[in-house]
Design an enzyme around this catalytic site. Structure first.
Site, short mmCIF file in Angstrom:
data_model
loop_
_atom_site.label_atom_id
_atom_site.label_comp_id
_atom_site.label_asym_id
_atom_site.label_seq_id
_atom_site.Cartn_x
_atom_site.Cartn_y
_atom_site.Cartn_z
N CYS A 89 5.66 6.78 -11.52
CA CYS A 89 4.86 6.42 -10.53
C CYS A 89 4.19 8.10 -10.09
O CYS A 89 3.10 8.87 -9.54
CB CYS A 89 5.75 6.54 -9.23
SG CYS A 89 5.68 4.96 -9.83
N HIS A 339 -1.13 0.77 -6.11
CA HIS A 339 -0.12 1.88 -6.83
C HIS A 339 -0.58 1.63 -7.89
O HIS A 339 0.84 0.94 -8.10
CB HIS A 339 1.31 2.14 -5.78
CG HIS A 339 1.66 3.01 -6.28
ND1 HIS A 339 1.38 4.54 -7.26
CD2 HIS A 339 3.11 2.96 -6.99
CE1 HIS A 339 2.53 4.56 -7.85
NE2 HIS A 339 3.30 4.67 -7.55
C1 LIG Z 1 6.05 -6.11 -1.97
C2 LIG Z 1 5.69 -7.29 -3.14
C3 LIG Z 1 7.58 -7.46 -3.02
C4 LIG Z 1 5.16 -8.11 -2.46
O1 LIG Z 1 5.01 -9.21 -4.22
P1 LIG Z 1 4.51 -10.57 -3.79
O2 LIG Z 1 5.93 -11.11 -2.54
O3 LIG Z 1 5.20 -11.04 -5.24
O4 LIG Z 1 3.26 -10.38 -3.03
P2 LIG Z 1 2.18 -11.15 -3.98
O5 LIG Z 1 1.37 -10.58 -4.96
O6 LIG Z 1 2.71 -12.77 -3.95
O7 LIG Z 1 0.81 -11.68 -2.85
C5 LIG Z 1 1.17 -12.53 -1.80
C6 LIG Z 1 0.13 -12.28 -0.69
O8 LIG Z 1 0.26 -10.54 0.28
C7 LIG Z 1 -0.33 -9.99 0.19
N1 LIG Z 1 0.30 -8.72 -0.41
C8 LIG Z 1 0.56 -7.93 -1.13
N2 LIG Z 1 1.43 -7.24 -0.46
C9 LIG Z 1 0.89 -6.37 0.71
C10 LIG Z 1 0.76 -5.44 0.79
N3 LIG Z 1 1.33 -4.72 0.56
N4 LIG Z 1 -0.36 -5.27 2.03
C11 LIG Z 1 -0.91 -6.12 2.35
N5 LIG Z 1 -0.72 -7.73 1.78
C12 LIG Z 1 -0.44 -8.40 0.28
C13 LIG Z 1 -1.11 -11.02 -1.26
O9 LIG Z 1 -2.24 -9.98 -1.53
C14 LIG Z 1 -1.09 -12.47 -1.05
O10 LIG Z 1 -2.37 -12.46 0.16
P3 LIG Z 1 -2.62 -13.76 -0.74
O11 LIG Z 1 -1.91 -15.00 -0.42
O12 LIG Z 1 -3.93 -14.16 1.07
O13 LIG Z 1 -3.48 -14.11 -1.74
C15 LIG Z 1 5.41 -5.93 -4.13
O14 LIG Z 1 3.84 -5.92 -4.20
C16 LIG Z 1 5.49 -5.16 -4.55
O15 LIG Z 1 6.96 -5.18 -5.24
N6 LIG Z 1 5.85 -4.11 -4.48
C17 LIG Z 1 6.11 -2.30 -3.89
C18 LIG Z 1 5.05 -2.36 -5.33
C19 LIG Z 1 6.65 -1.04 -6.55
O16 LIG Z 1 8.02 -0.93 -5.99
N7 LIG Z 1 5.92 0.33 -6.26
C20 LIG Z 1 5.91 1.64 -7.44
C21 LIG Z 1 7.08 2.12 -5.45
S1 LIG Z 1 6.97 3.72 -6.44
#
Ligand SMILES: CC(C)(COP(=O)(O)OP(=O)(O)OC[C@H]1O[C@@H](n2cnc3c(N)ncnc32)[C@H](O)[C@@H]1OP(=O)(O)O)[C@@H](O)C(=O)NCCC(=O)NCCS
Length: 396
Positions: A89, A339
């Protein structure tokens, strides 16, 4: 400021629209490259003689390897130096520092840093398998420790030790999502209030959905040049005033035992301040690595904007917003922009370019002259940091 004028400047920058993109790896690079060249009418691909690619897992998510020469060809560059940097990252900022070294070593005079990442292929679930490749394979990755769970442990540690609240974590998200409403390139323009963040669905206690950065496709390009070429090619360059790197550990088991404190952030910031001859009070804006809300709080502390343990109060008091001590993540941060990991640090530098040239429109930080950008890897245990300044500051 140190007595010597800095030797490397940013003379062009561009980003793509970030989001779930129906675009190939090459398309994304091409879109960001065009926007970068459009930002400087004096500059053409023929002027660029070096390229550094910042991409973390194109082999898995775009079935594409050997990306530095691919990106050179895509941008119409015939480089005499081309390399790829991969530090998970933190890659984007590490790539910018590598380009700086290439220029200082005379390997190239004008270097494009190209950050590109496709995150959502072959399917969004793969992103976790890919992320685990950035952890120790034998012991930690194989056990399936994913970032939300690991960063949640840091949040819990900070809450227990300093009384930081879930509301204070949520305030980081409210602030950054409010900033992204003024950034057309951001993934999300949702602008949730505190209730919406607090009531979003649970991910890993204490994190809710809005405490987490989403997985996003995107690209960013910045072009750096040595002092002579910068002056020839730009009337308004943005200078690299200093930079630093910090390392605590690779495996989580070897990280500092207190997860409410990330020494690598402090070390990277110290390196940047010392090499620039500046201190936190000189910094007008900070682009930082808010992959989760706790990360931004720990970065306020590590980079010296408030005392250790005070990060929650700092955001609550408005210290990190417009009108406060330092404006943090004016483009919306990772929380709202997304990201695309290899591109993130490069996009932060793009924000420095527009802010320090007073081209940030509605999200302009008034009178910004010095900015800092930081990306990190693991659970804050590796960090890369750059201080940027206007032509005026660099000449002083
Ligand atoms: C938080 C997380 C688990 C959610 O993933 P998910 O459950 O698969 O969610 P989805 O991507 O299917 O999104 C579902 C809905 O939430 C929304 N959404 C997802 N992440 C969001 C966020 N961070 N903020 C706002 N909305 C978000 C999407 O737009 C989608 O909306 P919709 O239903 O209106 O289309 C995932 O985004 C994640 O793992 N994030 C961390 C990434 C990471 O680890 N990066 C490296 C770090 S150094």
């Amino acid at each position: 400021m140190s007595t010597q004028r800095p030797k490397v400047a940013m003379i062009a920058a561009g980003v793509t629209q970030w989001g779930a993109r129906q675009a190939t790896y090459r398309d994304l690079a091409s879109e960001a490259g065009k926007n970068a060249f459009d930002s400087n009418p004096n500059l053409t691909p023929k002027d660029v003689d070096g390229i550094i690619a910042s991409s973390v897992y194109p082999e898995r998510s775009a079935y594409q390897g050997k990306v530095a020469p691919l990106l050179a060809e895509t941008l119409g560059i015939r480089p005499r130096m081309f390399e790829r940097v991969e530090n998970q990252c933190g890659s984007g900022t590490a790539a910018i520092r590598t380009a700086q070294w290439a220029i200082l070593a005379g390997a190239a005079d004008v270097v494009a840093v190209v950050g590109v990442e496709k995150m959502l292929l072959p399917n969004p679930g793969e992103v976790f398998t890919n992320a685990l490749a950035g952890l120790d394979r034998d012991w930690e990755g194989a056990l399936g420790v994913t970032p939300p769970g690991a960063f949640a442990l840091a949040a819990k540690a900070h809450m227990q030790k300093y009384g930081t609240t879930e509301e204070q974590l949520a305030m980081v998200s409210v602030k950054n999502h409010a900033h992204s409403m003024k950034n057309p390139y951001a993934h999300f323009h949702k602008g949730p209030d505190l209730d919406a963040v607090m009531n979003s669905r649970p991910i890993a206690t204490p994190f809710k959905l809005f405490d987490c950065a989403p997985n996003t496709d995107g690209a960013a390009v910045v072009i750096l040049a040595n002092e002579d070429r910068a002056k020839e090619l730009s009337d308004n360059p943005v200078w690299m005033l200093g930079s630093g790197q910090g390392f605590d550990a690779y495996t989580m088991a070897n990280m500092s035992r207190d997860w409410s404190y990330w020494p690598a952030i402090e070390q990277a910031g110290r390196g940047a301040y010392e090499s620039a001859g500046l201190s936190p009070s000189d910094v007008d804006l900070l682009e930082t690595h808010d992959c989760f809300t706790i990360s931004e709080i720990l970065q306020y502390e590590g980079l010296g904007f408030c005392e250790r343990g005070e990060g929650g109060h700092f955001v609550e008091s408005g210290g990190s917003d417009y009108g406060g001590k330092v404006v943090v993540n004016p483009r919306g941060g990772l929380l709202a922009c997304g990201h695309p990991i290899g591109a993130t640090g490069v996009a932060q530098a793009h924000e420095m370019f527009v802010q320090l040239r007073e081209e940030a429109d509605e999200r302009q930080v008034d009178g910004a002259q010095v900015g800092m950008s930081l990306t990190m890897s693991n659970i804050g245990s590796e960090a890369h940091c750059v201080l940027w300044g206007t032509d005026e500051v660099a000449a002083a």
